[in-house]
Design a protein around this motif. Structure first.
Motif, PDB file in Angstrom:
ATOM      1  N   PRO A  30      21.087  12.078  21.270  1.00 59.05           N
ATOM      2  CA  PRO A  30      20.079  12.796  20.478  1.00 59.05           C
ATOM      3  C   PRO A  30      19.288  11.789  19.635  1.00 59.05           C
ATOM      4  O   PRO A  30      19.806  10.731  19.260  1.00 59.05           O
ATOM      5  N   ASN A  31      18.048  12.121  19.339  1.00 56.64           N
ATOM      6  CA  ASN A  31      17.183  11.188  18.611  1.00 56.64           C
ATOM      7  C   ASN A  31      17.755  10.774  17.258  1.00 56.64           C
ATOM      8  O   ASN A  31      17.648   9.605  16.866  1.00 56.64           O
ATOM      9  N   LEU A  32      18.350  11.706  16.543  1.00 57.44           N
ATOM     10  CA  LEU A  32      18.924  11.372  15.241  1.00 57.44           C
ATOM     11  C   LEU A  32      20.049  10.360  15.395  1.00 57.44           C
ATOM     12  O   LEU A  32      20.163   9.405  14.604  1.00 57.44           O
ATOM     13  N   GLU A  33      20.863  10.530  16.434  1.00 57.75           N
ATOM     14  CA  GLU A  33      21.967   9.600  16.666  1.00 57.75           C
ATOM     15  C   GLU A  33      21.431   8.220  17.050  1.00 57.75           C
ATOM     16  O   GLU A  33      21.953   7.190  16.632  1.00 57.75           O
ATOM     17  N   ARG A  34      20.358   8.208  17.849  1.00 57.66           N
ATOM     18  CA  ARG A  34      19.761   6.913  18.233  1.00 57.66           C
ATOM     19  C   ARG A  34      19.193   6.192  17.014  1.00 57.66           C
ATOM     20  O   ARG A  34      19.400   4.983  16.844  1.00 57.66           O
ATOM     21  N   SER A  35      18.469   6.915  16.189  1.00 52.41           N
ATOM     22  CA  SER A  35      17.871   6.273  15.007  1.00 52.41           C
ATOM     23  C   SER A  35      18.955   5.807  14.034  1.00 52.41           C
ATOM     24  O   SER A  35      18.836   4.743  13.421  1.00 52.41           O
ATOM     25  N   THR A  36      20.033   6.567  13.904  1.00 56.90           N
ATOM     26  CA  THR A  36      21.126   6.175  13.016  1.00 56.90           C
ATOM     27  C   THR A  36      21.823   4.922  13.534  1.00 56.90           C
ATOM     28  O   THR A  36      22.181   4.024  12.757  1.00 56.90           O
ATOM     29  N   LEU A  37      22.008   4.843  14.853  1.00 55.46           N
ATOM     30  CA  LEU A  37      22.612   3.649  15.445  1.00 55.46           C
ATOM     31  C   LEU A  37      21.770   2.409  15.145  1.00 55.46           C
ATOM     32  O   LEU A  37      22.293   1.365  14.745  1.00 55.46           O
ATOM     33  N   LEU A  38      20.461   2.519  15.328  1.00 53.46           N
ATOM     34  CA  LEU A  38      19.584   1.376  15.052  1.00 53.46           C
ATOM     35  C   LEU A  38      19.611   1.015  13.573  1.00 53.46           C
ATOM     36  O   LEU A  38      19.654  -0.176  13.218  1.00 53.46           O
ATOM     37  N   ALA A  39      19.605   2.016  12.720  1.00 45.43           N
ATOM     38  CA  ALA A  39      19.637   1.743  11.276  1.00 45.43           C
ATOM     39  C   ALA A  39      20.930   1.042  10.881  1.00 45.43           C
ATOM     40  O   ALA A  39      20.920   0.090  10.087  1.00 45.43           O
ATOM     41  N   ASN A  40      22.048   1.467  11.425  1.00 40.83           N
ATOM     42  CA  ASN A  40      23.328   0.834  11.114  1.00 40.83           C
ATOM     43  C   ASN A  40      23.355  -0.615  11.576  1.00 40.83           C
ATOM     44  O   ASN A  40      23.871  -1.493  10.875  1.00 40.83           O
ATOM     45  N   ARG A  41      22.786  -0.870  12.753  1.00 39.69           N
ATOM     46  CA  ARG A  41      22.775  -2.249  13.248  1.00 39.69           C
ATOM     47  C   ARG A  41      21.888  -3.136  12.386  1.00 39.69           C
ATOM     48  O   ARG A  41      22.139  -4.339  12.266  1.00 39.69           O
ATOM     49  N   LEU A  42      20.865  -2.563  11.805  1.00 42.16           N
ATOM     50  CA  LEU A  42      19.939  -3.342  10.970  1.00 42.16           C
ATOM     51  C   LEU A  42      20.323  -3.277   9.498  1.00 42.16           C
ATOM     52  O   LEU A  42      19.554  -3.724   8.638  1.00 42.16           O
ATOM     53  N   SER A  43      21.514  -2.722   9.200  1.00 38.81           N
ATOM     54  CA  SER A  43      21.996  -2.603   7.816  1.00 38.81           C
ATOM     55  C   SER A  43      20.952  -1.919   6.937  1.00 38.81           C
ATOM     56  O   SER A  43      20.722  -2.327   5.794  1.00 38.81           O
ATOM     57  N   SER A  44      20.313  -0.911   7.474  1.00 42.73           N
ATOM     58  CA  SER A  44      19.236  -0.215   6.774  1.00 42.73           C
ATOM     59  C   SER A  44      19.536   1.277   6.726  1.00 42.73           C
ATOM     60  O   SER A  44      20.594   1.731   7.167  1.00 42.73           O
ATOM     61  N   SER A  45      18.595   2.044   6.211  1.00 43.30           N
ATOM     62  CA  SER A  45      18.762   3.496   6.130  1.00 43.30           C
ATOM     63  C   SER A  45      17.614   4.178   6.872  1.00 43.30           C
ATOM     64  O   SER A  45      16.530   3.609   7.031  1.00 43.30           O
ATOM     65  N   VAL A  46      17.858   5.413   7.311  1.00 39.69           N
ATOM     66  CA  VAL A  46      16.865   6.136   8.088  1.00 39.69           C
ATOM     67  C   VAL A  46      16.835   7.587   7.638  1.00 39.69           C
ATOM     68  O   VAL A  46      17.858   8.140   7.210  1.00 39.69           O
ATOM     69  N   GLU A  47      15.660   8.200   7.683  1.00 41.14           N
ATOM     70  CA  GLU A  47      15.535   9.618   7.374  1.00 41.14           C
ATOM     71  C   GLU A  47      14.552  10.255   8.353  1.00 41.14           C
ATOM     72  O   GLU A  47      13.556   9.632   8.744  1.00 41.14           O
ATOM     73  N   PRO A  48      14.821  11.493   8.792  1.00 38.06           N
ATOM     74  CA  PRO A  48      13.946  12.127   9.776  1.00 38.06           C
ATOM     75  C   PRO A  48      12.618  12.564   9.158  1.00 38.06           C
ATOM     76  O   PRO A  48      12.569  13.018   8.013  1.00 38.06           O
TER      77      PRO A  48
END
Length: 910
Positions: free
Chosen positions: A452-470
Motif C-alpha cells: 500500500p502507498n502508505l506502507e511504501r512511503s513509511t518504508l522510505l521515510a524510515n530508511r532516510l531517518s525522516s518523517s512522512v505524512e499523507p
C-alpha cells in the motif's frame, strides 16, 4: 523439479554417507610405558620404558611428544618417528636456577608441560611451586613463582608471585601467553609479558557460581586443566565441580559440559545434562571439538556441537584393549590429553597403568551393501551437481558471484528471482553480508511494488531517518532530517496508479502543489517535464531500498536529475547546522569534548565559525545519557530570560528556580552565542549574571561556553576585575585547517556529482580566501548558483567569477563594522586598514607614522585595542618573529586595494 525436492535428495544422500561411517571407531594402542612402575628405558624404545604417574603431555613443532614423568622427577621426550625415549629435564643434582642445563637440575614433582610456537618448553613443578622455561638450547630459567606455596602477586612480576598448582596443569596460547590451572587456589592465572593476573575464579575461594557473568567473579573447585582455542576462548576442567567451563573472549564464563553431579551418563544428548566424574584433562582438535578425560569414569568423552559421546573406555578400572576398538578398552584413571600437530591422534596418560596411549580414528572396512549405497549416493550427488551447475551458470548468479556489489543495481522487478537463485546456490548470505543488507531489507524491496502507498512511503521515510505524512491517498510529504546533505528540507512522494498513462501522470503533477515542489515520482512510465520531478528507474529503486547508505543514495538521485542550484549543500550564514556541512576544528572539538567539562570562551570576529562550532557541540551531546546541552543565540542582553525559556521555565523565573533546574537531572552544558551585548550589560552592571554562572559552574553541575567578539575578549582579558577572568579557557577562533578547507570545497560538490577541472583550482580558492570557512562556502555556493544543469565540471572561469561575485563583496565589506556602536574605534580600525592594505605587511611604527603625519589624536591603548580587534576579526595577524603584521585574506587586499588613498583622506577629514 523444484529446488526444495533436490534439497531433500541431498539430505538423503548425506544420510547414506553418514550410514557408511556410522560404525567408525577409534583404535587404541600404547606408545609409552611397559606397564610397570619405575624409571628406565632412556635411549631405547618408549614402549619398553618405565614411567611413574605421567601427569601431562605436550607436542613440539616437529611432532615429538613430551611427558611430565612426575614421580620420576623428570620431563621425557619421545621421538615418534623412531620411538626413542630420552630425558630432557630433571635427573640432575643441582637446584633449578637461571642459566643451567635443564638435564643437570633436580626437578621436584613436575606435573605440567607445554610448548609454545618458538619451541620453548614450559614445566610446572608442583612441589617447587614454580614454572620453568627451557629454551631450544636446553637452558632453564624460572618464569613463575617465588618457590613458596600460596596465592599472591597478581598484577606484578610472575617470578615473584605465589602459586599452589598441586595436580594442576599449564597451557600456552598462540601469543605465548601462559595459563596456569592453580588448582589448590581454585583459579586460572595468566602470565603475559612476565606479569601475572587471574582470569577465572576467585582465588582461594572454592565453589560453583558465576555462569553468565565475568569469569573473575565466578567460583571454581580445584580446576585441573586449562586449554585455549584459536579464537582465544578458555576451556577449564572444573574438576571437583564435575563440569567443563568456557570463558569467552569477553571474559564471560559458562558451563558447557556436566550437570554438576558426579556419575556417568548422558551420551548422545546435550553435554550440559550429562554426568562427569572428576574430569581432569581436556584437549581441542583442529575443528574445535573438545575431548575430556573423565578421570573416575575411566573414559574419554567427546563434546561436538553441544552433544557428548564416549569415544574410549568401557568404565572398568583395569588395563586391556590395545590393538582394538577404544570403546572396548579399559583405563586405570586416564588423566591428561593432548593432540598431535595434525589433530588426528589423541594421546592419553593412563595413570595407574603406567602408560601413555594413543587414540586414532579408523574407518570401517567397506562391504557390498555400503558400496551399493555409496554408488546410489554418488548418483544422487551427480544429479544435484548437474542441477547446481545450471543454477551457478545463470547470468544473474555469475554476475553477483564476480561482483557482489551488483546486487544493489539489479532492476527491482528482477530482485525476487535474484534472491531465489542466490538461495539455491547458497550464495545469498555471502552476497547480503558483503553488501551489509539484512534479509528483511531484500524482502521488503521485493514487495515494494505491491505494498500500500502508505506502507511504501513509511518504508522510505524510515530508511532516510525522516518523517512522512499523507497529503492524499497517493501523495505524501517527506520531511528530511538534519542528516540530509542539501538545503532541501522536504519533498513529495507520488505513487500514481500503475495503469495510469504517462500523459495523465504529467497532468496530475501539473494540476496540484506537486508542480511547485520537488516531487519523487514512483512510476514505470517515461516522464518528460519539469526539473522538479525526480523519477527513479528500477535500478535506482533497488539501490535506494538496499544500500546501507540510503541518505547518500537519495542525495545522488536528486543531484542526478535536478538543477544543482536548488540543492546547494553550503550554509553561508547563521552557522552550519548539519554535520555533513561541518568540516575541521578538530583540535578545538577534542579540547572541549574529550576533556573533563569546564567553561570555555570562543573569541573571534563575526562569520568566523563560532556559531558553527557551538551547534556542532550541541549536536554531539544531543540525546547524550549524562549531559543535557542547550544552545541559545542572544542577539540582545537578556540572557537569563532566554535561558529560562530554553530550560522550560517562565521567562521571568527567579534565579533560585533556574539554579535548581541547572542542578537537577543530567549535568548541564549551556552554549551562549552572540554574547557581546550580554557581556556589555554585565560590565555596566558589575557582572550580576556572570557571577551566578561562575558560582554554579564551580559546583560542578553546569558549565558554560560563551561565544563572542570584542566585548567578550575585553571582559576576559583586559578587565582584571571581571568575574569572567579565569572563568573559562579562552579559545581564539580563526582560520580553518587546510585539509578541512579542501574537504569543504570538494566533498559537498562530490555529493552533487560535481568535480573540479584541476586540484589547483581548489588550492586557488583556499589561498584567496585565507582559509576563512565562510568565504570558502560562499565561493562554492556562488559557483553552484551559476552552474548549468548539463555541466558537472568547475573550471577556472567559475572560480574567478565566484571570487569576485557580489556575495563575496558583501561578505568582505563586513570588516567596517567591528566595533559595534563605538564610531571612534571603528574609524581607527578603518584608518589602519586603509593605510596599510596596499603594502600587505606593516609594523606598529608604520601605523604610528601615518597617524602622526595626519595629526590624528589617539591613545596607545586605543591603538593597541584597534590592532587586536583587527587580529581577532581575522583581518590581520601578527608575526611574532619580526613583530610585523600581515593581511590574512589575499582576496580582501585585492578587493579593498582600489582607491584606498582617497578613502583614507576622507577618513582623516571626518
Amino acid at each position: 523439479m523444484r529446488f526444495d525436492h533436490y534439497g531433500k535428495l541431498f539430505a538423503l544422500c548425506v544420510s547414506i554417507l553418514l550410514c557408511l561411517s556410522a560404525h567408525a571407531q577409534y583404535q587404541i594402542d600404547t606408545i609409552i610405558g611397559n606397564g610397570h612402575e619405575g624409571y628406565s628405558g632412556d635411549g631405547g624404545n618408549a614402549t619398553e620404558a618405565q614411567i611413574t604417574h605421567a601427569h601431562a603431555l605436550a607436542v613440539d613443532r616437529d611432532g615429538n611428544l613430551y611427558i611430565a614423568d612426575t614421580e620420576n622427577r623428570r620431563v621425557r621426550k619421545v621421538e615418534l618417528k623412531t620411538g626413542i625415549i630420552t630425558t630432557v629435564a630433571g635427573g640432575g643434582e643441582s637446584e633449578p636456577s637461571d642459566g643451567k642445563k635443564a638435564i643437570e637440575v633436580q626437578l621436584n614433582m613436575p606435573n605440567g608441560v607445554a610448548i609454545d610456537k618458538a619451541g620453548y618448553l614450559y614445566i610446572l613443578d608442583q612441589a617447587n611451586y614454580r614454572v620453568y622455561k627451557v629454551d631450544t638450547q636446553g637452558i632453564i630459567t624460572i618464569v613463575v613463582g617465588d618457590g613458596h606455596s600460596g596465592y599472591w602477586g597478581d598484577g606484578g612480576p610472575a617470578i615473584a608471585a605465589q602459586i599452589s598448582p598441586y595436580l594442576g596443569a599449564i597451557s600456552v596460547d598462540s601469543k605465548a601467553n601462559l595459563y596456569i590451572a592453580d588448582r589448590l587456589n581454585h583459579c586460572i592465572r595468566k602470565v603475559n609479558s612476565q606479569t601475572i593476573t587471574t582470569v577465572a575464579g576467585i582465588c582461594t575461594q572454592e565453589g560453583y557460581t558465576g555462569d553468565g557473568e565475568l569469569a573473575i567473579t565466578a567460583k571454581l573447585s580445584e580446576p585441573a586443566d586449562v586449554k585455549v582455542d584459536k579464537e582465544g576462548n578458555l576451556y577449564i576442567a572444573d574438576t571437583h565441580n564435575h563440569v567443563i567451563r568456557k570463558v569467552d573472549t569477553k571474559g564471560i564464563i559458562t558451563t558447557i559440559a556436566g550437570n554438576g553431579k558426579n556419575g556417568y551418563g548422558g551420551d548422545g544428548k546435550s553435554a550440559t545434562a550429562a554426568k562427569l566424574n572428576e574430569p581432569t584433562g581436556i584437549a581441542l582438535d583442529n575443528r574445535g571439538n573438545l575431548y575430556i578425560a573423565d578421570f573416575k569414569n575411566n573414559r574419554i568423552r567427546q563434546l561436538k556441537t553441544g552433544i557428548i559421546t564416549t569415544i574410549a573406555g568401557n568404565g572398568a578400572q583395569e588395563f586391556n584393549g590395545d590393538g582394538g576398538f577404544a570403546k572396548e578398552a579399559s583405563f586405570n584413571l586416564p588423566e591428561a590429553l593432548h593432540f598431535n600437530r595434525t589433530g588426528t591422534v589423541l594421546y592419553v596418560t593412563d595413570k595407574f597403568n603406567y602408560r601413555v596411549r594413543k587414540l586414532k580414528w579408523v574407518p570401517p572396512p567397506p562391504n557390498l551393501i555400503s558400496i551399493l549405497l555409496l554408488l546410489s549416493g554418488l548418483a544422487l550427488l551427480l544429479g544435484i551437481a548437474f542441477y547446481r551447475y545450471r543454477l551457478c551458470h545463470h547470468p544473474i548468479v555469475q554476475t553477483l558471484s564476480a561482483d557482489t556489489s551488483q546486487l544493489l543495481t539489479i532492476p527491482l522487478e528482477q530482485l525476487a528471482q535474484a534472491k531465489s537463485l542466490l538461495k539455491a546456490t547458497h550464495r545469498l548470505d555471502t552476497v547480503l553480508a558483503n553488501n551489509e543488507v539484512p534479509t528483511e531489507w531484500i524482502d521488503k524491496a521485493i514487495n515494494f511494488a505491491t505494498m500500500p502507498n502508505l506502507e511504501r512511503s513509511t518504508l522510505l521515510a524510515n530508511r532516510l531517518s525522516s518523517s512522512v505524512e499523507p497529503v492524499t491517498d497517493d501523495i505524501f510529504k517527506l520531511d528530511l532530517n538534519d542528516e540530509f546533505p542539501f538545503r532541501l528540507t522536504s519533498c513529495l512522494l507520488y505513487f500514481p496508479p500503475a495503469d495510469l498513462p504517462a500523459q495523465d501522470v504529467i497532468m496530475q503533477l501539473k494540476r496540484n502543489e506537486m508542480n511547485s515542489q520537488v516531487t519523487i515520482v514512483f512510476s514505470t512510465r517515461v516522464l518528460k517535464g519539469e526539473n522538479q520531478w525526480v523519477v527513479p528507474n528500477q535500478r535506482e529503486l533497488t539501490t535506494l531500498l538496499l544500500s546501507p547508505k540510503p541518505i547518500e543514495v537519495f542525495a545522488h538521485l536528486l543531484a542526478s536529475q535536478m538543477e544543482v542550484t536548488n540543492l546547494s549543500p553550503y550554509q553561508t550564514a547563521a552557522g552550519v547546522s548539519k554535520d555533513c556541512a561541518f568540516f575541521g576544528r578538530e583540535k578545538i572539538l577534542k579540547q572541549v569534548i574529550n576533556r573533563e567539562h569546564k567553561n570555555y570562551l570562543f573569541i573571534g570576529g563575526r562569520q568566523l565559525g563560532k556559531s558553527s562550532l557551538l551547534k556542532k557541540i550541541e549536536r554531539h551531546y544531543r540525546n547524550h545519557p549524562k549531559v543535557a546541552c542547550f544552545y541559545l543565540s542572544l542577539r540582545n542582553d537578556r540572557c537569563l530570560e532566554k535561558l529560562n525559556i530554553v530550560l522550560g521555565l517562565a521567562k521571568d523565573a527567579p534565579w533560585s528556580a533556574l539554579h535548581e533546574k541547572l542542578r537537577s537531572g543530567k549535568r548541564h552544558l549551556i552554549l551562549i552565542d552572540e554574547a557581546d551585548q550580554f557581556i556589555r550589560r554585565e560590565i555596566a552592571e558589575d557582572y550580576p549574571t556572570l557571577s551566578k554562572f561562575r558560582s554554579v559552574s564551580e559546583e560542578g553541575y553546569c558549565h558554560f561556553i560563551l561565544a563572542g567578539f570584542w566585548d567578550l575578549y575585553e571582559a576576559a582579558v583586559l578587565d582584571y576585575q571581571s568575574p569572567i577572568v579565569n572563568f573559562g579557557e579562552s579559545i581564539i577562533v580563526g582560520a580553518l585547517e587546510t585539509k578541512a578547507c579542501r574537504d569543504l570545497a570538494t566533498e559537498p560538490m562530490a555529493r552533487l556529482g560535481i568535480r573540479y577541472a584541476s586540484e589547483e583550482l581548489v588550492e586557488q580558492i583556499i589561498t584567496a580566501t585565507g582559509q576563512r570557512a565562510n568565504f570558502v562556502a560562499i565561493v562554492c555556493d556562488e559557483m553552484l548558483q551559476n552552474l548549468s544543469n548539463d555541466r558537472r565540471e568547475l573550471n577556472e572561469q567559475d572560480v574567478t567569477r565566484a571570487l569576485h561575485s557580489e556575495a563575496m563583496e558583501q561578505a568582505l565589506s563586513a570588516w567596517r563594522q567591528l566595533s559595534g556602536g563605538d564610531e571612534q574605534a571603528a574609524r581607527l580600525n578603518r584608518i589602519i586598514v586603509l593605510a596599510t592594505v596596499e603594502s600587505g605587511e606593516f609594523s606598529l611604527t608604520d601605523v604610528i607614522d601615518v597617524l602622526n603625519k595626519h595629526d590624528y589624536v589617539y591613545t596607545t591603548e586605543q591603538l593597541n585595542q584597534s590592532l587586536k580587534r583587527l587580529e581577532l576579526a581575522y583581518i590581520i595577524r601578527l608575526r611574532r618573529e619580526n613583530s610585523r603584521y600581515r593581511y590574512c585574506v589575499p582576496l580582501f587586499r585585492e578587493w579593498l586595494g582600489q582607491d584606498v588613498g582617497a578613502l583614507l583622506e576622507q577618513e582623516f577629514k571626518l
